[in-house]
Design an enzyme around this catalytic site. Structure first.
Site, mmCIF file in Angstrom:
data_model
loop_
_atom_site.group_PDB
_atom_site.id
_atom_site.type_symbol
_atom_site.label_atom_id
_atom_site.label_comp_id
_atom_site.label_asym_id
_atom_site.label_seq_id
_atom_site.Cartn_x
_atom_site.Cartn_y
_atom_site.Cartn_z
ATOM 1 N N GLY A 99 -1.846 -5.887 8.169
ATOM 2 C CA GLY A 99 -3.096 -5.827 7.408
ATOM 3 C C GLY A 99 -2.971 -6.506 6.053
ATOM 4 O O GLY A 99 -3.842 -7.290 5.644
ATOM 5 N N ARG A 125 7.895 -33.740 10.200
ATOM 6 C CA ARG A 125 6.734 -33.570 11.080
ATOM 7 C C ARG A 125 5.937 -32.299 10.777
ATOM 8 O O ARG A 125 4.768 -32.191 11.143
ATOM 9 C CB ARG A 125 7.175 -33.564 12.550
ATOM 10 C CG ARG A 125 7.936 -32.327 12.989
ATOM 11 C CD ARG A 125 8.430 -32.449 14.422
ATOM 12 N NE ARG A 125 8.983 -31.207 14.942
ATOM 13 C CZ ARG A 125 10.215 -30.742 14.663
ATOM 14 N NH1 ARG A 125 11.023 -31.446 13.859
ATOM 15 N NH2 ARG A 125 10.647 -29.609 15.187
ATOM 16 N N HIS A 126 6.585 -31.358 10.086
ATOM 17 C CA HIS A 126 5.899 -30.101 9.775
ATOM 18 C C HIS A 126 4.917 -30.245 8.611
ATOM 19 O O HIS A 126 3.999 -29.450 8.473
ATOM 20 C CB HIS A 126 6.912 -29.003 9.461
ATOM 21 C CG HIS A 126 7.882 -28.775 10.579
ATOM 22 N ND1 HIS A 126 7.499 -28.237 11.786
ATOM 23 C CD2 HIS A 126 9.211 -29.051 10.681
ATOM 24 C CE1 HIS A 126 8.552 -28.165 12.586
ATOM 25 N NE2 HIS A 126 9.598 -28.666 11.942
ATOM 26 N N HIS A 138 9.335 -24.270 9.161
ATOM 27 C CA HIS A 138 8.221 -24.941 9.841
ATOM 28 C C HIS A 138 6.881 -24.753 9.139
ATOM 29 O O HIS A 138 6.049 -25.652 9.167
ATOM 30 C CB HIS A 138 8.086 -24.419 11.282
ATOM 31 C CG HIS A 138 9.180 -24.883 12.183
ATOM 32 N ND1 HIS A 138 9.090 -24.822 13.554
ATOM 33 C CD2 HIS A 138 10.407 -25.414 11.919
ATOM 34 C CE1 HIS A 138 10.194 -25.296 14.098
ATOM 35 N NE2 HIS A 138 11.018 -25.646 13.120
ATOM 36 N N ASP A 175 0.863 -1.191 0.000
ATOM 37 C CA ASP A 175 0.000 0.000 0.000
ATOM 38 C C ASP A 175 0.896 1.236 0.000
ATOM 39 O O ASP A 175 2.126 1.143 -0.164
ATOM 40 C CB ASP A 175 -1.010 -0.049 1.165
ATOM 41 C CG ASP A 175 -0.363 0.201 2.538
ATOM 42 O OD1 ASP A 175 0.883 0.322 2.625
ATOM 43 O OD2 ASP A 175 -1.116 0.274 3.529
ATOM 44 N N HIS A 176 0.272 2.398 0.223
ATOM 45 C CA HIS A 176 1.028 3.656 0.167
ATOM 46 C C HIS A 176 2.109 3.725 1.244
ATOM 47 O O HIS A 176 3.142 4.349 1.050
ATOM 48 C CB HIS A 176 0.068 4.843 0.308
ATOM 49 C CG HIS A 176 -0.804 4.749 1.518
ATOM 50 N ND1 HIS A 176 -1.916 3.933 1.547
ATOM 51 C CD2 HIS A 176 -0.724 5.314 2.745
ATOM 52 C CE1 HIS A 176 -2.490 4.024 2.734
ATOM 53 N NE2 HIS A 176 -1.776 4.856 3.492
ATOM 54 N N CYS A 180 3.063 -3.224 4.087
ATOM 55 C CA CYS A 180 2.231 -2.070 4.456
ATOM 56 C C CYS A 180 2.920 -1.394 5.640
ATOM 57 O O CYS A 180 4.129 -1.567 5.828
ATOM 58 C CB CYS A 180 0.784 -2.475 4.728
ATOM 59 S SG CYS A 180 0.506 -3.524 6.169
ATOM 60 N N GLY A 181 2.189 -0.631 6.433
ATOM 61 C CA GLY A 181 2.848 0.059 7.540
ATOM 62 C C GLY A 181 3.466 -0.905 8.529
ATOM 63 O O GLY A 181 4.621 -0.763 8.936
ATOM 64 N N THR A 182 2.676 -1.876 8.927
ATOM 65 C CA THR A 182 3.151 -2.891 9.884
ATOM 66 C C THR A 182 3.411 -4.248 9.238
ATOM 67 O O THR A 182 4.025 -5.125 9.862
ATOM 68 C CB THR A 182 2.093 -3.119 10.976
ATOM 69 O OG1 THR A 182 0.882 -3.565 10.338
ATOM 70 C CG2 THR A 182 1.818 -1.844 11.761
ATOM 71 N N GLY A 183 2.866 -4.471 8.062
ATOM 72 C CA GLY A 183 2.903 -5.791 7.418
ATOM 73 C C GLY A 183 1.696 -6.639 7.783
ATOM 74 O O GLY A 183 1.415 -7.642 7.123
HETATM 75 C C1 RB5 Z 1 -2.062 2.624 6.480
HETATM 76 O O1 RB5 Z 1 -2.026 3.850 7.156
HETATM 77 C C2 RB5 Z 1 -1.844 1.477 7.457
HETATM 78 O O2 RB5 Z 1 -2.997 1.269 8.216
HETATM 79 C C3 RB5 Z 1 -1.442 0.223 6.720
HETATM 80 O O3 RB5 Z 1 -0.307 0.472 5.986
HETATM 81 C C4 RB5 Z 1 -1.104 -0.999 7.552
HETATM 82 O O4 RB5 Z 1 -0.190 -0.729 8.554
HETATM 83 C C5 RB5 Z 1 -2.233 -1.819 7.996
HETATM 84 O O5 RB5 Z 1 -2.055 -2.922 8.547
#
Ligand code: RB5
Length: 152
Positions: free
Chosen positions: A70, A132-133, A98, A8-9, A65-68
């Site tokens: 979502g 086993r995995h 695994h 995403d952005h 994404c921001g955190t990976g």
């Molecule tokens: C976008 O602002 C943010 O919500 C998205 O990149 C992400 O972190 C969602 O999981």
């Protein structure tokens, strides 16, 4: 290896850098966007990468994404996708050994580019351990029937 990239952005700059890095390692890159800082919705790109990987048009996927989180959730909604988010090398290796993960989720607001490149390299070079995995991974797509008396 043919690798699909999506972001995403918040993740497109890191995605672009990782796509160039993967191409430099000799991989074939399929860039599914986004390609600018204009606001978009991460599920659209997570689904796109997931569908390309699940259909076999790519061997692996990378979603940013921001955190990976979502965008990895979105990819995981596609049957056959096994996406995990890594912020450390141990997890990047173990999701391959695994879990036979086929999509790597990364957070551009969490992980600096040099570590992200190392995580990608570990994700691409670590083999699935099998053994086993294997039966556990098989259960992800074919959950066993609930035994009689199961309280769920
Ligand atoms: C976008 O602002 C943010 O919500 C998205 O990149 C992400 O972190 C969602 O999981």
């Amino acid at each position: 290896m043919r690798i699909a990239f999506g972001a995403d952005h918040a993740g497109f700059e890191l995605k672009d850098l990782l796509a160039r890095y993967a191409a430099g390692l000799g991989h074939e890159v399929l860039d599914l966007g986004t390609s600018s800082a204009a606001s978009v919705d991460y599920p659209d790109f997570g689904f796109a990468v997931g569908e390309v990987v699940a259909s076999g048009r790519a061997d692996r996927g990378v979603v940013v994404c921001g955190t990976g989180v979502g965008i990895a959730i979105a990819a995981n909604r596609v049957r056959g996708v096994r996406a995990g988010v890594a912020t450390d090398l141990f997890t990047a290796r173990l999701m391959r050994e695994h879990n036979d993960a086929n999509v790597l989720g990364l957070g551009a607001r969490v992980t600096a580019p040099p570590l992200a490149m190392a995580l990608l390299e570990a994700f691409l070079t670590t083999p699935f351990a099998g053994g086993r995995h294997q039966k556990r991974v098989d259960k992800l797509d074919a959950p066993p029937p609930r035994p009689e008396g199961d309280p769920r």
